[in-house]
Design a protein around this motif. Sequence first.
Motif, PDB file in Angstrom:
ATOM      1  N   ILE A   1       0.876  -1.168   0.000  1.00 35.12           N
ATOM      2  CA  ILE A   1       0.000   0.000   0.000  1.00 35.12           C
ATOM      3  C   ILE A   1       0.912   1.215   0.000  1.00 35.12           C
ATOM      4  N   LEU A   2       0.892   1.979  -1.078  1.00 39.92           N
ATOM      5  CA  LEU A   2       1.693   3.191  -1.200  1.00 39.92           C
ATOM      6  C   LEU A   2       0.752   4.335  -1.554  1.00 39.92           C
ATOM      7  N   MET A   3       0.842   5.442  -0.798  1.00 42.87           N
ATOM      8  CA  MET A   3      -0.074   6.552  -1.010  1.00 42.87           C
ATOM      9  C   MET A   3       0.691   7.875  -1.018  1.00 42.87           C
ATOM     10  N   TYR A   4       0.151   8.820  -1.774  1.00 42.09           N
ATOM     11  CA  TYR A   4       0.773  10.144  -1.837  1.00 42.09           C
ATOM     12  C   TYR A   4      -0.308  11.206  -1.953  1.00 42.09           C
ATOM     13  N   GLY A   5      -0.118  12.319  -1.295  1.00 40.81           N
ATOM     14  CA  GLY A   5      -1.028  13.448  -1.392  1.00 40.81           C
ATOM     15  C   GLY A   5      -0.546  14.550  -0.468  1.00 40.81           C
ATOM     16  N   LYS A   6      -0.774  15.798  -0.856  1.00 41.83           N
ATOM     17  CA  LYS A   6      -0.281  16.924  -0.060  1.00 41.83           C
ATOM     18  C   LYS A   6      -0.981  17.016   1.288  1.00 41.83           C
ATOM     19  N   GLY A   7      -2.154  16.397   1.410  1.00 45.04           N
ATOM     20  CA  GLY A   7      -2.873  16.443   2.671  1.00 45.04           C
ATOM     21  C   GLY A   7      -2.601  15.271   3.590  1.00 45.04           C
ATOM     22  N   LEU A   8      -1.697  14.365   3.188  1.00 42.49           N
ATOM     23  CA  LEU A   8      -1.403  13.177   3.989  1.00 42.49           C
ATOM     24  C   LEU A   8      -0.203  13.413   4.908  1.00 42.49           C
ATOM     25  N   LYS A   9      -0.171  12.662   5.999  1.00 43.72           N
ATOM     26  CA  LYS A   9       0.960  12.724   6.918  1.00 43.72           C
ATOM     27  C   LYS A   9       2.145  11.981   6.303  1.00 43.72           C
ATOM     28  N   GLN A  10       3.096  12.723   5.834  1.00 36.17           N
ATOM     29  CA  GLN A  10       4.269  12.152   5.184  1.00 36.17           C
ATOM     30  C   GLN A  10       4.998  11.176   6.096  1.00 36.17           C
ATOM     31  N   GLY A  11       5.295   9.979   5.575  1.00 30.61           N
ATOM     32  CA  GLY A  11       6.059   8.996   6.328  1.00 30.61           C
ATOM     33  C   GLY A  11       5.236   8.119   7.254  1.00 30.61           C
ATOM     34  N   THR A  12       3.901   8.174   7.161  1.00 30.20           N
ATOM     35  CA  THR A  12       3.068   7.341   8.024  1.00 30.20           C
ATOM     36  C   THR A  12       3.212   5.869   7.665  1.00 30.20           C
ATOM     37  N   ASP A  13       3.440   5.036   8.670  1.00 35.62           N
ATOM     38  CA  ASP A  13       3.566   3.584   8.490  1.00 35.62           C
ATOM     39  C   ASP A  13       2.232   2.942   8.866  1.00 35.62           C
TER      40      ASP A  13
ATOM     41  N   ASP B   1     -22.885   2.719   6.148  1.00 39.82           N
ATOM     42  CA  ASP B   1     -23.194   1.664   7.114  1.00 39.82           C
ATOM     43  C   ASP B   1     -23.721   0.448   6.360  1.00 39.82           C
ATOM     44  N   ASP B   2     -22.819  -0.451   6.005  1.00 38.53           N
ATOM     45  CA  ASP B   2     -23.171  -1.640   5.226  1.00 38.53           C
ATOM     46  C   ASP B   2     -22.524  -2.842   5.908  1.00 38.53           C
ATOM     47  N   GLU B   3     -23.309  -3.587   6.653  1.00 35.25           N
ATOM     48  CA  GLU B   3     -22.777  -4.702   7.443  1.00 35.25           C
ATOM     49  C   GLU B   3     -22.228  -5.836   6.581  1.00 35.25           C
ATOM     50  N   LYS B   4     -22.630  -5.893   5.314  1.00 34.27           N
ATOM     51  CA  LYS B   4     -22.180  -6.981   4.448  1.00 34.27           C
ATOM     52  C   LYS B   4     -20.875  -6.663   3.725  1.00 34.27           C
ATOM     53  N   ALA B   5     -20.430  -5.413   3.796  1.00 37.04           N
ATOM     54  CA  ALA B   5     -19.163  -5.022   3.180  1.00 37.04           C
ATOM     55  C   ALA B   5     -18.084  -4.995   4.257  1.00 37.04           C
ATOM     56  N   ILE B   6     -16.924  -5.556   3.945  1.00 36.86           N
ATOM     57  CA  ILE B   6     -15.841  -5.636   4.921  1.00 36.86           C
ATOM     58  C   ILE B   6     -14.876  -4.459   4.771  1.00 36.86           C
ATOM     59  N   GLY B   7     -13.991  -4.306   5.745  1.00 35.40           N
ATOM     60  CA  GLY B   7     -12.962  -3.289   5.689  1.00 35.40           C
ATOM     61  C   GLY B   7     -13.152  -2.194   6.712  1.00 35.40           C
ATOM     62  N   LYS B   8     -12.039  -1.579   7.097  1.00 35.11           N
ATOM     63  CA  LYS B   8     -12.052  -0.492   8.057  1.00 35.11           C
ATOM     64  C   LYS B   8     -11.126   0.613   7.559  1.00 35.11           C
ATOM     65  N   SER B   9     -11.654   1.814   7.463  1.00 33.28           N
ATOM     66  CA  SER B   9     -10.874   2.943   6.977  1.00 33.28           C
ATOM     67  C   SER B   9      -9.732   3.304   7.924  1.00 33.28           C
ATOM     68  N   PHE B  10      -8.611   3.689   7.325  1.00 35.26           N
ATOM     69  CA  PHE B  10      -7.490   4.210   8.117  1.00 35.26           C
ATOM     70  C   PHE B  10      -7.253   5.693   7.789  1.00 35.26           C
ATOM     71  N   LEU B  11      -8.273   6.367   7.231  1.00 35.54           N
ATOM     72  CA  LEU B  11      -8.119   7.750   6.782  1.00 35.54           C
ATOM     73  C   LEU B  11      -7.667   8.667   7.914  1.00 35.54           C
ATOM     74  N   GLN B  12      -8.245   8.499   9.074  1.00 31.48           N
ATOM     75  CA  GLN B  12      -7.921   9.401  10.195  1.00 31.48           C
ATOM     76  C   GLN B  12      -6.476   9.245  10.656  1.00 31.48           C
ATOM     77  N   ASP B  13      -5.860   8.119  10.322  1.00 30.08           N
ATOM     78  CA  ASP B  13      -4.460   7.895  10.698  1.00 30.08           C
ATOM     79  C   ASP B  13      -3.481   8.589   9.769  1.00 30.08           C
ATOM     80  N   ILE B  14      -3.955   8.955   8.579  1.00 28.81           N
ATOM     81  CA  ILE B  14      -3.024   9.455   7.576  1.00 28.81           C
ATOM     82  C   ILE B  14      -3.246  10.908   7.172  1.00 28.81           C
ATOM     83  N   MET B  15      -4.388  11.497   7.558  1.00 26.38           N
ATOM     84  CA  MET B  15      -4.670  12.874   7.149  1.00 26.38           C
ATOM     85  C   MET B  15      -3.940  13.863   8.058  1.00 26.38           C
TER      86      MET B  15
END
Length: 396
Positions: A346-358, A382-396
């Motif tokens: 997983i590699l991400m880039y954007g000016k609004g992201l926390k640079q160097g977040t692991d 809110d969809d109980e049948k779809a999996i996954g958890k956002s990590f957006l708050q960790d990287i913004m």
Amino acid sequence: MAKRVIWIVLDSAGIGEEPDADKFGDVGSDTFGHILETYPDAKFDNLTKLGLRAIENTSFYDAATKQDVIGVYGKAQELSNGKDTTTGHWEMIGIHTKHAFPTYPNGFPQEIIDAFIEQTGCGAIYGNKVASGIPIIAEYGEEHMKTGYPIVYTSADSVFQIAASEEKVGLPRLYEMCEIARKILVGEHGVGRVIARPFVRKGDGFERTSNRRDYALEPSEHNVLVHLADAGVRVCGVGKISDIFHGSGICASVHTTGNTDGMQKTLDYMQTEPAGLIFTNLVDFDMKYGHRRDTLGYKNALEEFDAWLPKLYAQMTDEDILIVDADHGCDPTFKGTDHTREYIPILMYGKGLKQGTDLGTRPTFADIGKTVEEYLLGSCVDDEKAIGKSFLQDIM
């Protein structure tokens, strides 16, 4: 300014065996690692700056590179039961494939072949066995040119592949046969994909063309792409993205002739689509180099992508987020010609992201899709049948 995500899948660019690789016969596989081991001077400078070599617990980890990382980095493990394109992409958008798609190591049952011949009116077929595309076309190509009978084959993946000459049979007829096969292959025989494999004569032999088409099963409606579409967010597919998802949630799509074309068409969409999701699959890594065990070709293709990244950065706005990941492995140095059960980067880039977040190791590919969803919609559906958890708050 409008929010936009550019999501690029390096098809098959895995980064090392998963804990359950033994169940798939893939212990020791490491696509990126073995390419770098074979070619230690490979020029992956931009991927390294994104954080590729900062991903811990990989064979190519280099702690010294962390100080120069400009992106967000980590890896993800596949939760679903499989190691193919459909399973990997579906999981990215929140679909958990608990039961593997059926495979046919001894060829397809006669009732499937009989139904295919009857409903297509093709008269007969060649093949019906596990094979690699180039050799089986070489084996049956001359006879096919005389009779027009399609060449049907499969692989270790859940696929029903139909090869036919563009000159003898034509693309419309080949695509029609694939559509008929897709309707036959449901239920217990619901293979992940029916694939059109057109070819042309070249010299004394044959060559596959870029007019491939994939016909996937229709995915569950409980997924990120549908959530975005329902909210009015535009999703544009580049390459085989629309095929993989059976068009689910896709509002615009363009096919490509290969990686170079896919990269250019991604830039084209960035000129015309100021908001939403641009979702790209670069298939050459898998189709041309992984399956054919062409390590040098794979390395060269990765270097081409690496060198192209600055062009993409130049078109990004302050609100854009770039995601680069994979869908499975296909180690060109490994045994056989099959996909490999590997972690994905997983590699991400954007000016609004926390640079160097692991990001560490995510438990499912679906975390990536949920992060896209939260960014573009402001919250997760809110969809109980779809999996996954956002990590957006960790990287913004």
